[in-house]
Design an enzyme around this catalytic site. Sequence first.
Site, PDB file in Angstrom:
ATOM      1  CE  LYS A 114      -2.692   0.682   4.027  1.00 58.93           C
ATOM      2  NZ  LYS A 114      -1.253   0.440   4.357  1.00 58.93           N
ATOM      3  CD  GLU A 183       3.096   3.812  -0.738  1.00 62.71           C
ATOM      4  OE1 GLU A 183       3.511   4.963  -0.503  1.00 62.71           O
ATOM      5  OE2 GLU A 183       2.568   3.079   0.135  1.00 62.71           O
TER       6      GLU A 183
END
Length: 284
Positions: A114, A183
């Site tokens: 990631k 997020e």
Amino acid sequence: MSGKLTVQDIQGFKGRRKITMLTAYDYPMAHAIESAGIDMILVGDSVANVVLGLESTKDMTMDQMIYHACAVRRGAPHTFVIGDMPFEAYQKDAARSAGNAARFVHEAGCDAVKLEWFDCALEAAESVIRSGIPVMGHVGLTPQTADKLGGFKVQGKDASAARALIRQALDFEKVGCFAVLLECVPDRVARLVTETLSVPTIGIGAGPSCDGQVLVTHDMLGLFERYKPRFVKAYARMNQDMIKAFEVFKDEVRDGKFPADEHIFKIKEEEFKNIRRAEDDGGA
């Protein structure tokens, strides 16, 4: 679990069923997560905060992340594991991205990595993907560069910022990312991103419309209580349970209740007498 998911499996879930992901940093946590049938495990650089007591995820090194990723893979051999690239692995020098991503795959057995959004994120992601390693992009609140975002705050709250966030997610998809993590994004913005992308979105503090959800396991178990983000739901209060257990242990030791007879190893009486005889003869 019958077999490890593939990138194609995960992408095929979009529009069909929700995807689940949790963080892990060690063998027992990874084993428990795999036993529960969670789709993916993220070896997150959040280990800096919730395990090592550091203030910033930027303090994590590649060697530390590989150490934790190896433990997770041993605990969850049949789960799709994603290594979280630490700040030093790609943001200091995007040209090092592919080499560091390869360490997650070849040394730790991860299935993907990631990358958080930053100025050279697309260059870094494209380099890793060209090397044959799947990449999950990360937009919105990016903890490694939170200082440039005004701190740990919700991102994409106005039209201009939301459009920029959507463009970032689309750019990650265009260079070949198999999924994008969102997020701390307003729910309707996250829904727009999810509807716009053809790859899955994984939300953390991004509302219910994302294709999947992730939480930091120590947060959702109530193991880490120094601070609690608004988006966290605590499914247990394990820190409090541990404190109670430690207190009982302390009291039982002090009161002579532990160890009890069932916790003790025995020696045959005749053998013990032989020890005493040897001592008495001065030849122990």
